[in-house]
Design an enzyme around this catalytic site. Structure first.
Site, short mmCIF file in Angstrom:
data_model
loop_
_atom_site.label_atom_id
_atom_site.label_comp_id
_atom_site.label_asym_id
_atom_site.label_seq_id
_atom_site.Cartn_x
_atom_site.Cartn_y
_atom_site.Cartn_z
N LYS A 1 96.84 -2.11 -8.75
CA LYS A 1 96.95 -2.64 -7.40
C LYS A 1 97.82 -1.72 -6.54
O LYS A 1 98.79 -1.14 -7.05
CB LYS A 1 97.60 -4.03 -7.40
CG LYS A 1 96.81 -5.13 -8.06
CD LYS A 1 97.58 -6.44 -8.01
CE LYS A 1 96.86 -7.56 -8.75
NZ LYS A 1 95.62 -7.97 -8.09
N ARG B 1 89.19 -13.80 -15.00
CA ARG B 1 87.97 -14.39 -15.55
C ARG B 1 87.82 -14.11 -17.04
O ARG B 1 87.16 -14.86 -17.75
CB ARG B 1 86.76 -13.90 -14.75
CG ARG B 1 86.45 -12.44 -14.83
CD ARG B 1 85.64 -11.95 -13.65
NE ARG B 1 86.44 -11.86 -12.44
CZ ARG B 1 85.98 -11.46 -11.25
NH1 ARG B 1 84.72 -11.12 -11.13
NH2 ARG B 1 86.77 -11.41 -10.21
#
EC number: 3.4.11.1
Length: 520
Positions: free
Chosen positions: A244, A318
């Site tokens: 990030k 996920r």
């Protein structure tokens, strides 16, 4: 400021704070400005002006209570009955004020060596006559806001103070006092034996061991029905090798909000003791980089046997949820699955910080969840769970699924479809709280109350409430009633209405025919 702990039936020495609305007989010199308090200290009384009485509802009461607790300049005893309106019965006032005040008054994790002076003023409740129903609402509100604050406190704790091992241990120790909860902590070897390779792939870059915490409550052992809650527990998300940018890495300690929420729900369930079976699974690790961290293009086998190509290590949520959903469906024998996660940035883009995005496999389970959210006064919005969004999940040339695709611009939808692949066809709700889990650097404990109501399957019934049923915003002001009964009642009413319309049409038709014959 201390938390509200009781409702007093007699006056104390604090200034009595009463609500006053537009059109009420007002004392002289009253300042008629919204939420402005005018004090008459000789009489030891104060009035807060709240505008039009017909417009004052639950949200207004809750926000007023939060603001009052944050900015209280004097000790007040709130005269609860004066806040009752046609949109808000006394139970709603008690619920909103208890939750609002204790939300703001809660002292969360803080290591500041210099803090602003603690507000020594106090707030208390005054209600001369307390019915058992009101007392029950008060006790429940205390439990729910305490659970919400528990989740908030876990969220705000910095990642160097709350890694995966520490979080699991906190739950293990804290929940020992609840004898109706069974807590099981799975460590690496057990996780490996279960074949939870997707969780293990995310954990490859961590210096801390992964943990899976399973919390079970059996309120009705004779029933096969069971709601299983699954929470994402990434104690810090750097993005892994799909790193990030710095500005998006701040606040990533809140990426474990899902696990904090489901743990808080079980804390409340243990105290409310519903006649239901509810379990929770916390999947806990961090997502960081080292020499052995998972690489993009890697392929792993899930607990379900499906293979997954990891195209983006920053789409790790996920992955950890997938194995836990399958575990909940197959090992815990869930009849309803629900997960919550700070999952995708596109959900923040879609709904901002106002609504939590909800995906449901059927209208039935969606309406059950929507009803629960209305009772809890939390904003939820149904999102599309459609097979078209699953196409980009199946682009991989080397695996059954891929965890991310640059070809799909609505990643929140594809992520939901990815997770659905691991539910084993169990009725399923997915909650993406990326925009609502925290705000301005503070965790909100979002959906804790909704999850509790969903687990209890509580429904609204205002039959014996003193408020106007059509206008009351309290939602949970009376007896619990099953969804089936409510749906049947609605269908019955609709059927009667249809029959009435048909009869009217027939009567009108006969009248028209008679008139026609008369003309002839």
């Amino acid at each position: 400021m201390e938390l509200i702990k009781e409702i007093e039936t007699s006056r104390n020495s604090s200034v009595l704070l009463k609500a006053i609305f537009e059109g009420d007989d007002a004392p002289t010199l009253l300042v008629k400005k919204q939420s402005q308090i005018t004090e008459y200290l000789k009489e030891n009384v104060a009035y807060v002006y709240l505008g039009k009485k017909s417009e004052f509802g639950y949200k207004d009461a809750y926000e007023f209570a939060r603001d009052l607790a944050e900015n209280c300049a004097r000790s007040y005893q709130l005269d609860l009955t004066t806040f009752v309106t046609e949109k808000l019965c006394i139970k709603g006032v008690v619920d909103a004020f208890t939750k609002g005040i204790n939300f703001s008054a809660f002292q969360y994790y803080n290591l500041k060596t210099f803090t602003k002076r603690v507000n020594e003023n106090s707030l208390s409740f005054y209600l001369e006559n307390i019915s058992q129903d009101v007392l029950n609402v008060f006790k429940k509100a205390l439990i729910l806001v305490d659970a919400q604050n528990f989740a908030r406190n876990l969220g705000v704790t910095p990642p160097n103070e709350l890694n995966s091992e520490q979080l699991a241990e906190i739950i293990r120790k804290d929940f020992k006092k609840y004898h109706n909860l069974k807590v099981k902590v799975l460590e690496r070897k057990q996780i490996e034996l279960l074949g939870m390779d997707l969780l293990l792939s995310v954990n490859k870059g961590s210096v801390y061991e992964p943990r899976v915490v399973i919390i079970e409550y059996k309120g009705n052992p004779s029933s096969q029905e069971k709601t299983v809650l699954v929470g994402k527990g990434i104690t810090f998300d750097s993005g892994g090798y799909s790193l990030k940018p710095p500005k998006f890495m701040l606040g990533m300690k809140y990426d474990m909000s899902g696990s904090a929420i489901v743990a808080a729900v079980m804390k409340a369930i243990a105290q409310l003791k519903p006649n239901k079976n509810v379990s929770a699974i916390m999947c806990i690790t961090d997502n960081r980089i080292n020499g052995d961290a998972s690489l993009p293009d890697s392929v792993y086998t899930s607990m379900s046997g499906k293979t997954v190509e990891v195209n983006n290590t920053d789409a790790e949520g996920r992955l950890v949820l997938a194995d836990r959903l399958y575990y909940g469906a197959t090992k815990l024998n869930a009849t309803r699955l629900i997960d919550t996660a700070t999952l995708t940035g596109t959900m923040l883009t879609a709904l901002g910080q106002t609504y939590s995005g909800i995906y449901a496999t059927s209208c039935k389970i969606w309406h059950q969840f929507e009803d629960a959210a209305k009772i809890a006064h939390e904003k939820v919005w149904r999102m599309p769970l459609h097979e078209d969004f699953n196409k980009t999940n199946k682009e991989s040339l080397v695996a059954d699924l891929n965890n991310y695709s640059n070809n799909e611009k609505s990643d929140c939808n594809t992520a939901a479809m990815f997770l659905k692949e691991f539910t084993n066809n169990v009725p399923y709700i997915h909650c993406d709280v990326a925009g609502t889990a925290d705000k301005k650097g503070m965790g909100l404990g979002i959906l804790v109350s909704t999850f509790v109501e969903f687990g209890k399957s509580q429904q609204r019934n205002c039959e014996s409430c003193e408020c106007d049923e059509q206008k009351c915003e309290t939602k949970n002001c009376n007896i619990e009633e099953s969804t089936t009964k409510i749906v049947k009642a609605k269908k019955s009413t609709a059927k009667k209405a249809t029959t009435k319309k048909t009869t009217t049409r027939k009567t009108a038709s006969k009248t028209k025919s008679t008139k026609s014959k008369a003309r002839k």
